[in-house]
Design an enzyme around this catalytic site. Structure first.
Site, PDB file in Angstrom:
ATOM      1  N   HIS A 222       0.861  -1.184   0.000  1.00 45.69           N
ATOM      2  CA  HIS A 222       0.000   0.000   0.000  1.00 45.69           C
ATOM      3  C   HIS A 222       0.888   1.222   0.000  1.00 45.69           C
ATOM      4  O   HIS A 222       2.068   1.163   0.369  1.00 45.69           O
ATOM      5  CB  HIS A 222      -0.937   0.024   1.214  1.00 45.69           C
ATOM      6  CG  HIS A 222      -0.216   0.104   2.543  1.00 45.69           C
ATOM      7  ND1 HIS A 222       0.374   1.251   3.010  1.00 45.69           N
ATOM      8  CD2 HIS A 222       0.027  -0.837   3.482  1.00 45.69           C
ATOM      9  CE1 HIS A 222       0.925   1.030   4.187  1.00 45.69           C
ATOM     10  NE2 HIS A 222       0.740  -0.237   4.497  1.00 45.69           N
ATOM     11  N   ASP A 349      -0.933 -19.347  12.854  1.00 48.65           N
ATOM     12  CA  ASP A 349       0.279 -19.888  13.459  1.00 48.65           C
ATOM     13  C   ASP A 349       0.357 -19.480  14.932  1.00 48.65           C
ATOM     14  O   ASP A 349       0.375 -18.301  15.261  1.00 48.65           O
ATOM     15  CB  ASP A 349       1.498 -19.365  12.704  1.00 48.65           C
ATOM     16  CG  ASP A 349       2.760 -20.121  13.043  1.00 48.65           C
ATOM     17  OD1 ASP A 349       3.261 -19.956  14.168  1.00 48.65           O
ATOM     18  OD2 ASP A 349       3.245 -20.880  12.174  1.00 48.65           O
ATOM     19  N   SER A 364       3.237  -4.795   7.028  1.00 47.16           N
ATOM     20  CA  SER A 364       2.720  -4.505   5.688  1.00 47.16           C
ATOM     21  C   SER A 364       3.781  -4.822   4.649  1.00 47.16           C
ATOM     22  O   SER A 364       4.905  -4.323   4.726  1.00 47.16           O
ATOM     23  CB  SER A 364       2.330  -3.031   5.569  1.00 47.16           C
ATOM     24  OG  SER A 364       1.219  -2.744   6.364  1.00 47.16           O
TER      25      SER A 364
END
Length: 402
Positions: A222, A349, A364
């Protein structure tokens, strides 16, 4: 009798409205399931109508649109109602080197970014706001009385020479360069001020997603926006640095958490350049240096229609080393208007959940793998559910020039 008729009319109107709402929602659902455009492998022939098979949608014969084999595939609802046209573009299969390393980011804005206008306590005791309704938050100051401005230091130096006369600022606003006139006000100390809050750089921590064979890379998944204006930053350039994760602020419901790291802005820690900041990530060139210590793994890149719900993994560096963690793709939107919110991924996990609580800020760009291919990258965390977040298709990151 009139009451019964009114009641029946009310029921009929309610039923019609209900059917219209259901039809609209059904249309929206199919619109997200059948993309406007897809890419297919040039090396392996694919029957797109089978690939996008849906019991409510039928496909007409393909119509060629370009010399490279691209075509348009018209489709209909229930075999009769025209629905949309799917643009199909054959492309070469791609391989990239996936990473997952934590990186330090430093970017300089294209000009001086105006965050907001402010009040000045003038020497006569009055409160003045000279730039109000003239300069806007999100403007980039690129010139001061026809002199180019690239950073705050230059702007401050120009301000020191003001004598109270109106000055002309050139600002970039929504893609246009506009001249605006501002008359400065003298504050209590005798200095002239424009009443502007400004910024010329930004920094932070993120994750390197992939590197191409030529050294170009993509990260974050992004773009970087200004924290105050929420607008995507227009940049003149920047650099990637090595970053060290010092601690993890664990995410929880209502708290997205973050990676707390250290970036040493020294030449020996440089990893590469940043040349582009757009909605699908940041991009630039990685330096070819054996001392970079960047973890890379060569993998084929998946087309978005290959991604499916079910088991997946992510590559992330939260304790000093890139590791692979189990996850699950829960929902897919092939046609989302925000390309960096194309699917939902949930961390499963136990080790990563114990360390971070799921997805945290700084992750990110973490590559997402499925069926032996890189399919995308983590982009956002859900504030109310830190175990889950959004992802972007790797196809969209690789097509960032569009």
């Amino acid at each position: 009798m009139n009451r019964r008729k009114k009641y029946r009319l009310f029921l009929m109107c309610f039923l019609v409205l209900d059917l219209l709402v259901m039809a609209f929602l059904g249309y929206q659902y199919l619109n997200r399931k059948i993309p406007d455009e897809i890419q297919v492998s040039r090396q392996n022939s694919t029957d797109v109508s089978e690939l996008l098979s849906n019991p409510f949608v039928t496909f007409d014969e393909a119509v060629p649109v370009s010399g490279d084999g691209g075509y348009v595939l018209p489709c209909r609802l229930l075999g009769y109602l025209p629905f949309k046209e799917v643009k199909v573009t054959p492309v070469d299969d791609r391989e990239v080197y996936v990473s997952g390393n934590t990186i330090g980011i430093y970017m300089e804005t294209k000009g001086v970014l105006v965050i907001d206008t402010g009040e000045i306590q003038a020497e006569d005791g009055e409160t003045k706001e000279p730039s109000r309704n003239i300069v806007r938050p999100g403007d980039y100051i690129v010139a001061f009385n026809d002199q180019k401005v690239t950073d705050k230091k230059e702007l401050i130096r120009d301000l020191e020479n003001m004598n109270g006369e109106a000055v002309t600022l050139k600002v970039n606003r929504d893609g246009e360069t506009l001249p605006v006139s501002v008359t400065p006000a003298k504050d209590a100390s005798g200095s002239y001020k424009l009443g502007l809050w400004v910024r010329d750089d930004t920094q932070g921590i993120g994750t390197l997603t992939y590197v191409n064979g030529n050294g170009s890379y993509g990260a974050l998944g992004h773009g970087i926006s200004d924290i105050d204006t929420a607008d995507l930053l227009e940049i003149s350039g920047g650099a990637l640095y090595k970053a060290q994760v010092l601690a993890v602020n664990k995410g929880s419901k209502g708290n997205p958490g973050e990676l707390a790291g250290l970036i040493r802005y020294e030449e020996r820690n440089l990893l590469g350049t940043i040349t582009e900041n757009n909605k699908n990530g940041i991009y630039g060139q990685l330096y070819t240096n054996e001392e970079n210590s960047i973890s890379l793994r060569k993998m084929p890149a998946a087309h978005k229609q290959e991604v499916h719900t079910g088991d997946a993994t992510i590559l992330a560096c939260v304790d000093g080393q890139v590791k692979e963690y189990a996850a699950e793709i829960k929902r897919i939107d092939l046609n989302h208007e925000d390309t960096n919110k194309s699917f939902v991924i949930q961390i499963t996990d136990e080790n990563l959940l114990e360390l971070t609580g799921g997805v945290v800020q700084g992750m990110s760009g973490s590559p997402i793998l499925q069926d032996g291919k890189v399919v995308g990258a983590v982009t956002h965390v859900f504030v109310q559910d830190s175990t889950s977040g959004y992802g972007i298709f790797i196809e969209n990151m690789l097509n960032h020039e569009k």
